[in-house]
Design a protein around this motif. Structure first.
Motif, PDB file in Angstrom:
ATOM      1  N   GLU A 103      37.075 -52.744  17.417  1.00 21.53           N
ATOM      2  CA  GLU A 103      38.191 -52.907  16.606  1.00 21.53           C
ATOM      3  C   GLU A 103      38.194 -52.015  15.493  1.00 21.53           C
ATOM      4  OE1 GLU A 103      38.947 -57.027  15.123  1.00 21.53           O
ATOM      5  OE2 GLU A 103      38.674 -57.804  17.141  1.00 21.53           O
ATOM      6  N   LEU A 104      36.850 -51.727  14.896  1.00 22.31           N
ATOM      7  CA  LEU A 104      36.580 -50.796  13.830  1.00 22.31           C
ATOM      8  C   LEU A 104      37.117 -49.580  13.845  1.00 22.31           C
ATOM      9  CD1 LEU A 104      35.575 -49.964  10.883  1.00 22.31           C
ATOM     10  CD2 LEU A 104      33.265 -50.256  11.706  1.00 22.31           C
ATOM     11  N   ASP A 106      38.684 -48.370  16.630  1.00 24.00           N
ATOM     12  CA  ASP A 106      40.248 -48.258  16.820  1.00 24.00           C
ATOM     13  C   ASP A 106      40.939 -48.173  15.627  1.00 24.00           C
ATOM     14  OD1 ASP A 106      42.412 -48.289  18.730  1.00 24.00           O
ATOM     15  OD2 ASP A 106      43.116 -50.062  17.687  1.00 24.00           O
ATOM     16  N   TRP A 107      40.794 -49.116  14.453  1.00 23.44           N
ATOM     17  CA  TRP A 107      41.352 -48.912  13.291  1.00 23.44           C
ATOM     18  C   TRP A 107      40.948 -47.283  12.519  1.00 23.44           C
ATOM     19  CZ3 TRP A 107      39.598 -47.476   8.344  1.00 23.44           C
ATOM     20  CH2 TRP A 107      40.566 -47.618   7.314  1.00 23.44           C
ATOM     21  N   SER A 111      43.903 -44.833  11.772  1.00 24.10           N
ATOM     22  CA  SER A 111      44.175 -44.505  10.323  1.00 24.10           C
ATOM     23  C   SER A 111      43.662 -42.968   9.888  1.00 24.10           C
ATOM     24  CB  SER A 111      43.138 -45.349   9.498  1.00 24.10           C
ATOM     25  OG  SER A 111      43.514 -46.924   9.903  1.00 24.10           O
TER      26      SER A 111
END
Length: 129
Positions: A103-104, A106-107, A111
């Motif tokens: 998740e991190l 991918d963020w 971003s």
């Protein structure tokens, strides 16, 4: 009969807490990439991982895998064949932590335009100040 003592939660802010070493293994550059690469749950050979994770040396990949294995996140299986065949996969605990790390990661990837913009703004501000 005495009840076994409950395991204590880690405290990352305590200097001697072993959770800091786990955090280092999980959040290191190579630890994040290994966890994300193994996230499918399939067994992967060392050479496959090395090809997928651009820039990692054999030594760093081996150290990263050993650290994650020691923490119970990676299972190493050595097959009794010639030439030697070793593969790796995530344990149940490893799949859990890999989900959070993914998740991190991918963020961060999603971003990057905003991050690059902020970097450019910061660079412009520091070059004029």
């Amino acid at each position: 009969m005495a009840r076994p003592s409950a395991a204590r939660r880690g405290d990352l802010f305590a200097a001697e807490c072993p959770s800091r070493q786990v955090l280092q293994h999980v959040t290191s550059r190579w630890g994040v990439l290994v966890l994300v690469a193994l996230r499918s749950g399939e067994r992967r050979r060392f050479s496959e991982l090395r090809r997928e994770i651009g820039g990692v040396s054999e030594k760093m990949l081996a150290q990263t895998l050993q650290g994650l294995e020691g923490d119970g996140f990676v299972e190493r299986t050595a097959h009794p064949v010639v030439p030697p065949h070793v593969d790796y996969r995530l344990t149940r605990l490893g799949l859990q932590v890999a989900g959070h790390v993914h998740e991190l990661a991918d963020w961060i990837e999603a971003s990057m335009p905003a991050i690059e913009h902020a970097r450019a703004q910061r660079g412009a501000a520091t070059s004029t100040g």
